[in-house]
Design a protein around this motif. Structure first.
Motif, PDB file in Angstrom:
ATOM      1  N   GLU A  71       0.807  -1.218   0.000  1.00 11.47           N
ATOM      2  CA  GLU A  71       0.000   0.000   0.000  1.00 11.47           C
ATOM      3  C   GLU A  71       0.840   1.266   0.000  1.00 11.47           C
ATOM      4  O   GLU A  71       0.376   2.319  -0.442  1.00 11.47           O
ATOM      5  CB  GLU A  71      -0.930   0.007   1.216  1.00 11.47           C
ATOM      6  CG  GLU A  71      -2.038  -1.025   1.133  1.00 11.47           C
ATOM      7  CD  GLU A  71      -2.954  -0.968   2.353  1.00 11.47           C
ATOM      8  OE1 GLU A  71      -2.558  -0.331   3.357  1.00 11.47           O
ATOM      9  OE2 GLU A  71      -4.047  -1.543   2.294  1.00 11.47           O
ATOM     10  N   ASP A  74       0.940   3.648  -2.933  1.00 14.38           N
ATOM     11  CA  ASP A  74      -0.172   4.556  -3.236  1.00 14.38           C
ATOM     12  C   ASP A  74       0.237   5.971  -2.826  1.00 14.38           C
ATOM     13  O   ASP A  74       0.142   6.350  -1.663  1.00 14.38           O
ATOM     14  CB  ASP A  74      -1.419   4.152  -2.443  1.00 14.38           C
ATOM     15  CG  ASP A  74      -2.213   3.056  -3.132  1.00 14.38           C
ATOM     16  OD1 ASP A  74      -1.932   2.763  -4.299  1.00 14.38           O
ATOM     17  OD2 ASP A  74      -3.098   2.481  -2.489  1.00 14.38           O
ATOM     18  N   GLN A 199      -2.671   1.477  -7.489  1.00 11.19           N
ATOM     19  CA  GLN A 199      -3.610   1.154  -6.435  1.00 11.19           C
ATOM     20  C   GLN A 199      -4.493   0.071  -6.965  1.00 11.19           C
ATOM     21  O   GLN A 199      -4.695  -0.051  -8.134  1.00 11.19           O
ATOM     22  CB  GLN A 199      -4.510   2.298  -6.018  1.00 11.19           C
ATOM     23  CG  GLN A 199      -3.913   3.596  -6.184  1.00 11.19           C
ATOM     24  CD  GLN A 199      -4.101   4.038  -7.555  1.00 11.19           C
ATOM     25  OE1 GLN A 199      -3.269   3.742  -8.351  1.00 11.19           O
ATOM     26  NE2 GLN A 199      -5.152   4.711  -7.818  1.00 11.19           N
ATOM     27  N   GLY A 210      -2.968  -1.457  -1.928  1.00 14.91           N
ATOM     28  CA  GLY A 210      -4.065  -0.791  -1.381  1.00 14.91           C
ATOM     29  C   GLY A 210      -5.192  -1.624  -0.927  1.00 14.91           C
ATOM     30  O   GLY A 210      -5.480  -1.643   0.209  1.00 14.91           O
ATOM     31  N   GLN A 211      -5.877  -2.284  -1.755  1.00 16.79           N
ATOM     32  CA  GLN A 211      -7.165  -2.746  -1.319  1.00 16.79           C
ATOM     33  C   GLN A 211      -7.602  -3.997  -2.030  1.00 16.79           C
ATOM     34  O   GLN A 211      -6.954  -4.482  -2.899  1.00 16.79           O
ATOM     35  CB  GLN A 211      -8.218  -1.690  -1.561  1.00 16.79           C
ATOM     36  CG  GLN A 211      -7.800  -0.263  -1.490  1.00 16.79           C
ATOM     37  CD  GLN A 211      -6.815   0.147  -2.511  1.00 16.79           C
ATOM     38  OE1 GLN A 211      -6.952  -0.162  -3.655  1.00 16.79           O
ATOM     39  NE2 GLN A 211      -5.814   0.824  -2.094  1.00 16.79           N
ATOM     40  N   SER A 241      -8.231   3.376  -3.527  1.00 14.08           N
ATOM     41  CA  SER A 241      -7.267   3.365  -2.426  1.00 14.08           C
ATOM     42  C   SER A 241      -8.016   3.771  -1.161  1.00 14.08           C
ATOM     43  O   SER A 241      -8.540   4.881  -1.065  1.00 14.08           O
ATOM     44  CB  SER A 241      -6.128   4.343  -2.700  1.00 14.08           C
ATOM     45  OG  SER A 241      -5.234   4.370  -1.603  1.00 14.08           O
TER      46      SER A 241
END
Length: 349
Positions: A71, A74, A199, A210-211, A241
């Motif tokens: 992450e 980002d 991201q 990120g995610q 993000s």
């Protein structure tokens, strides 16, 4: 599907990034570079970009060992100098956790410089900074003025949409497949990750830190704010993000769906498109491939057509004097003629 949940107050917290973010555009460019497909439009750009990528930039691949990027990549600062230093603001325990996450289950241990980064040593951060800077200068710098111009146009377009129709309607129309259901903004997502920094829409979407987006990912804004960010290299699904204590950033494809050039997006009147209109796309791509010798079956594999179709296209190009065909044992070999090279020379990677 990504579902972003608003309260009434959250709609007032929607912002459009006023300027392009250098490392965001780098991340999405690298994602596009490593995502297969669109060979006719992006094949030459990928080959050219990979050939010109400096050795120092290769270290970025060490942070995406299995299609998952940490992450801390980002970064949304709109100054390259600040962006290159932004990751160092992360707390050491979170940096360690992210490196451990992306390497979890990976059979090979991290290289030495990543282990230095894991320990918080300055040498590891220097390698990362050097890699990001080298990659930006090679891949994005030549087209950065174009990115900035496109961003300003998209900023204006969004401002007009909000002024005429309101924030809700502008969100619903931001990307194909988006819709606003009451206080929930639904965005299309991807079912799996691909490698590449950037991201992602969360653990489940294309690679990037990120995610995860997955088939049903929910994001609660909770008063943190939402920042909309167009990108002009990525052509896939939106990327989200969602970092604790920070605004949620939604990066969405806003480019022309064509590689960027220093003179602007490669438009429909470019040489490759013009030649494709004359020869047809498959024959145009075949002529480009035949800068090197290929068998009929090799051409068929590269073009995604049957052997019979590849043979028929080669025969048409041969009849026009653009390729030659010779037999070598059981194989049939095709290559461009001098006339074919003259016609396609500007298109070669």
């Amino acid at each position: 599907m990504i579902r972003i949940h608003f309260t009434a107050a959250d709609f007032a917290g929607v912002r459009f990034a006023p300027r392009a973010a250098p490392l965001l555009e780098l991340n999405t460019a690298l994602m596009k570079l490593l995502t297969p497909g669109d060979e006719l439009l992006f094949g030459r750009w990928r080959r050219r970009s990979l050939r010109s990528l400096p050795a120092a930039a290769e270290a970025l691949g060490d942070l995406v060992p299995a299609g998952r990027a940490p992450e801390f990549l980002d970064v949304f600062d709109d100054s390259l100098h600040d962006a290159l230093d932004a990751a160092r603001e992360w707390r050491p325990h979170r940096v360690r956790a992210e490196i451990e996450r992306v390497y979890a289950g990976h059979p090979a241990p991290p290289p030495l410089w990543v282990r230095d980064l894991h320990r918080g040593e300055a040498g590891g951060w220097r390698v990362l900074r050097r890699a990001q800077h080298a990659a930006f200068e090679s891949v994005v710098r030549p087209v950065w003025p174009v990115v900035q111009d496109l961003h300003q146009r998209e900023f204006t377009r969004h401002a007009l949409a909000v002024a005429e129709h309101g924030v809700g309607a502008a969100l619903a129309a931001l990307v194909p497949g988006a819709r606003l259901r009451g206080s929930v903004w639904e965005l299309p997502g991807a079912p799996e990750r691909n490698a590449g920094p950037g991201q992602d829409a969360g653990p489940g979407q294309d690679a990037g830190p990120g995610q995860d987006a997955g088939p049903g990912r929910d994001v609660e804004l909770g008063g943190r704010g939402l920042v909309l960010r167009p990108t002009f290299h990525w052509t896939g699904h939106p990327l989200v993000s969602d970092l604790p204590g920070r605004p949620v950033h939604v990066t969405y494809p806003a480019g022309p769906g064509l590689p960027l050039t220093p003179a602007g997006p490669a438009g429909a009147d470019g040489p490759e498109e013009a030649l494709a209109r004359v020869l047809g796309r498959t024959r145009c791509e075949m002529l480009i491939l035949l800068a090197e010798e290929h068998t009929t079956s090799g051409l068929a594999r590269r073009l995604g057509v049957s052997n019979a179709t590849a043979s028929a296209h080669a025969a048409a190009l041969r009849g026009a004097g653009l390729v030659t065909t010779v037999r070598a044992g059981r194989a049939v070999l095709h290559r461009r003629t001098a006339v074919g090279t003259l016609l396609a020379g500007r298109l070669d990677p």
